[in-house]
Design a protein around this motif. Structure first.
Motif, PDB file in Angstrom:
ATOM      1  N   ARG A  32      17.983  68.858  39.843  1.00  0.00           N
ATOM      2  CA  ARG A  32      18.070  69.915  40.848  1.00  0.00           C
ATOM      3  C   ARG A  32      18.680  71.167  40.252  1.00  0.00           C
ATOM      4  N   GLU A  33      18.157  72.311  40.662  1.00  0.00           N
ATOM      5  CA  GLU A  33      18.768  73.557  40.246  1.00  0.00           C
ATOM      6  C   GLU A  33      20.019  73.771  41.080  1.00  0.00           C
ATOM      7  N   GLY A  34      21.026  74.396  40.478  1.00  0.00           N
ATOM      8  CA  GLY A  34      22.271  74.652  41.185  1.00  0.00           C
ATOM      9  C   GLY A  34      23.189  73.459  41.192  1.00  0.00           C
ATOM     10  N   GLY A  35      22.819  72.369  40.572  1.00  0.00           N
ATOM     11  CA  GLY A  35      23.698  71.222  40.464  1.00  0.00           C
ATOM     12  C   GLY A  35      23.971  70.522  41.771  1.00  0.00           C
ATOM     13  N   GLY A  36      23.168  70.750  42.811  1.00  0.00           N
ATOM     14  CA  GLY A  36      23.369  70.060  44.078  1.00  0.00           C
ATOM     15  C   GLY A  36      24.583  70.574  44.839  1.00  0.00           C
ATOM     16  N   ASP A  37      24.865  71.871  44.719  1.00  0.00           N
ATOM     17  CA  ASP A  37      26.012  72.438  45.415  1.00  0.00           C
ATOM     18  C   ASP A  37      25.856  72.269  46.918  1.00  0.00           C
ATOM     19  N   ILE A  38      26.956  71.930  47.576  1.00  0.00           N
ATOM     20  CA  ILE A  38      26.963  71.784  49.028  1.00  0.00           C
ATOM     21  C   ILE A  38      27.362  73.138  49.618  1.00  0.00           C
ATOM     22  N   PRO A  39      26.538  73.706  50.502  1.00  0.00           N
ATOM     23  CA  PRO A  39      26.900  75.003  51.091  1.00  0.00           C
ATOM     24  C   PRO A  39      28.150  74.865  51.958  1.00  0.00           C
ATOM     25  N   GLN A  40      28.985  75.869  51.900  1.00  0.00           N
ATOM     26  CA  GLN A  40      30.218  75.870  52.684  1.00  0.00           C
ATOM     27  C   GLN A  40      29.952  76.492  54.040  1.00  0.00           C
ATOM     28  N   ILE A  41      30.385  75.813  55.077  1.00  0.00           N
ATOM     29  CA  ILE A  41      30.241  76.314  56.443  1.00  0.00           C
ATOM     30  C   ILE A  41      31.648  76.625  56.944  1.00  0.00           C
ATOM     31  N   PRO A  42      31.893  77.863  57.385  1.00  0.00           N
ATOM     32  CA  PRO A  42      33.234  78.216  57.866  1.00  0.00           C
ATOM     33  C   PRO A  42      33.596  77.424  59.122  1.00  0.00           C
ATOM     34  N   HIS A  43      34.882  77.390  59.439  1.00  0.00           N
ATOM     35  CA  HIS A  43      35.320  76.590  60.590  1.00  0.00           C
ATOM     36  C   HIS A  43      34.965  77.242  61.930  1.00  0.00           C
ATOM     37  N   ILE A  44      34.675  78.545  61.947  1.00  0.00           N
ATOM     38  CA  ILE A  44      34.172  79.209  63.155  1.00  0.00           C
ATOM     39  C   ILE A  44      32.897  79.945  62.774  1.00  0.00           C
ATOM     40  N   VAL A  45      31.805  79.615  63.475  1.00  0.00           N
ATOM     41  CA  VAL A  45      30.498  80.213  63.206  1.00  0.00           C
ATOM     42  C   VAL A  45      30.038  80.918  64.482  1.00  0.00           C
ATOM     43  N   ASN A  46      29.700  82.193  64.377  1.00  0.00           N
ATOM     44  CA  ASN A  46      29.296  82.984  65.547  1.00  0.00           C
ATOM     45  C   ASN A  46      27.780  83.116  65.643  1.00  0.00           C
ATOM     46  N   ARG A  47      27.092  82.012  65.505  1.00  0.00           N
ATOM     47  CA  ARG A  47      25.640  81.957  65.624  1.00  0.00           C
ATOM     48  C   ARG A  47      25.241  80.508  65.829  1.00  0.00           C
ATOM     49  N   SER A  48      23.976  80.312  66.116  1.00  0.00           N
ATOM     50  CA  SER A  48      23.451  78.954  66.256  1.00  0.00           C
ATOM     51  C   SER A  48      23.273  78.353  64.863  1.00  0.00           C
ATOM     52  N   LEU A  49      23.805  77.175  64.657  1.00  0.00           N
ATOM     53  CA  LEU A  49      23.636  76.494  63.376  1.00  0.00           C
ATOM     54  C   LEU A  49      22.248  75.875  63.286  1.00  0.00           C
ATOM     55  N   GLU A  50      21.711  75.856  62.090  1.00  0.00           N
ATOM     56  CA  GLU A  50      20.448  75.181  61.831  1.00  0.00           C
ATOM     57  C   GLU A  50      20.689  73.670  61.900  1.00  0.00           C
ATOM     58  N   PRO A  51      19.671  72.873  62.223  1.00  0.00           N
ATOM     59  CA  PRO A  51      19.863  71.413  62.272  1.00  0.00           C
ATOM     60  C   PRO A  51      20.424  70.833  60.968  1.00  0.00           C
ATOM     61  N   GLU A  52      19.997  71.364  59.823  1.00  0.00           N
ATOM     62  CA  GLU A  52      20.504  70.873  58.543  1.00  0.00           C
ATOM     63  C   GLU A  52      22.002  71.151  58.403  1.00  0.00           C
ATOM     64  N   GLU A  53      22.444  72.310  58.910  1.00  0.00           N
ATOM     65  CA  GLU A  53      23.860  72.652  58.853  1.00  0.00           C
ATOM     66  C   GLU A  53      24.682  71.733  59.754  1.00  0.00           C
ATOM     67  N   LYS A  54      24.139  71.409  60.925  1.00  0.00           N
ATOM     68  CA  LYS A  54      24.834  70.499  61.832  1.00  0.00           C
ATOM     69  C   LYS A  54      24.980  69.120  61.190  1.00  0.00           C
TER      70      LYS A  54
END
Length: 148
Positions: A32-54
């Motif tokens: 995998r490119e990027g070494g399989g980095d896990i995206p960081q999600i902040p503790h407060i999100v002011n939008r609808s999260l994508e299903p993958e993010e949930k």
């Protein structure tokens, strides 16, 4: 030349399949490119999260709180402020998703272990901590102290 019987040919065939399966499995995790980095999600999100993010939030053991609030409703804004306070205090244990909706569509859900969805729209501060502790995989020290 060596004469091969059916059993030997099948044995070699199965061995090759196993070797190629191991090589393919190894490449799945290293290719995998990027070494399989896990995206960081902040503790407060002011939008609808994508299903993958949930799914990512829940897989990391955190609780997801979905606050569908209305800026026209003082009660809704009061609960929003309370939830933001909890999110700041428990930022390593939960993610608060805030989505602005019309006044007649407000709701607050807590999604925790095993994807259980709990309606916490009519909950007090004390009851919120109890519900959070019941549904959290990763638990802060406050949850442990509550059990004593």
């Amino acid at each position: 030349m060596v004469e091969l019987n059916k059993q030997t040919v099948m044995g070699l065939f199965i061995a090759l399949i196993m070797i190629f399966a191991m090589i393919g499995y190894a490449f799945m995790f290293t290719g995998r490119e990027g070494g399989g980095d896990i995206p960081q999600i902040p503790h407060i999100v002011n939008r609808s999260l994508e299903p993958e993010e949930k799914i990512l939030v829940l897989r990391t053991g955190r609780v997801l709180i979905e606050d569908f609030y209305s800026p026209e409703s003082p009660e809704s804004l009061e609960k929003k402020a309370m939830l933001e306070g909890f999110a700041d205090r428990l930022k390593d244990f939960l993610v608060l998703e805030e989505v602005e909706v019309p006044a007649n569509e407000t709701r607050i859900w807590l999604i925790g272990r095993a994807g259980d969805v709990v309606d916490i729209g009519n909950i007090t501060q004390r009851d919120f901590m109890t519900q959070f502790c019941l549904n959290a995989i990763l638990q802060p020290k406050e949850c442990l102290l509550e059990e004593i």
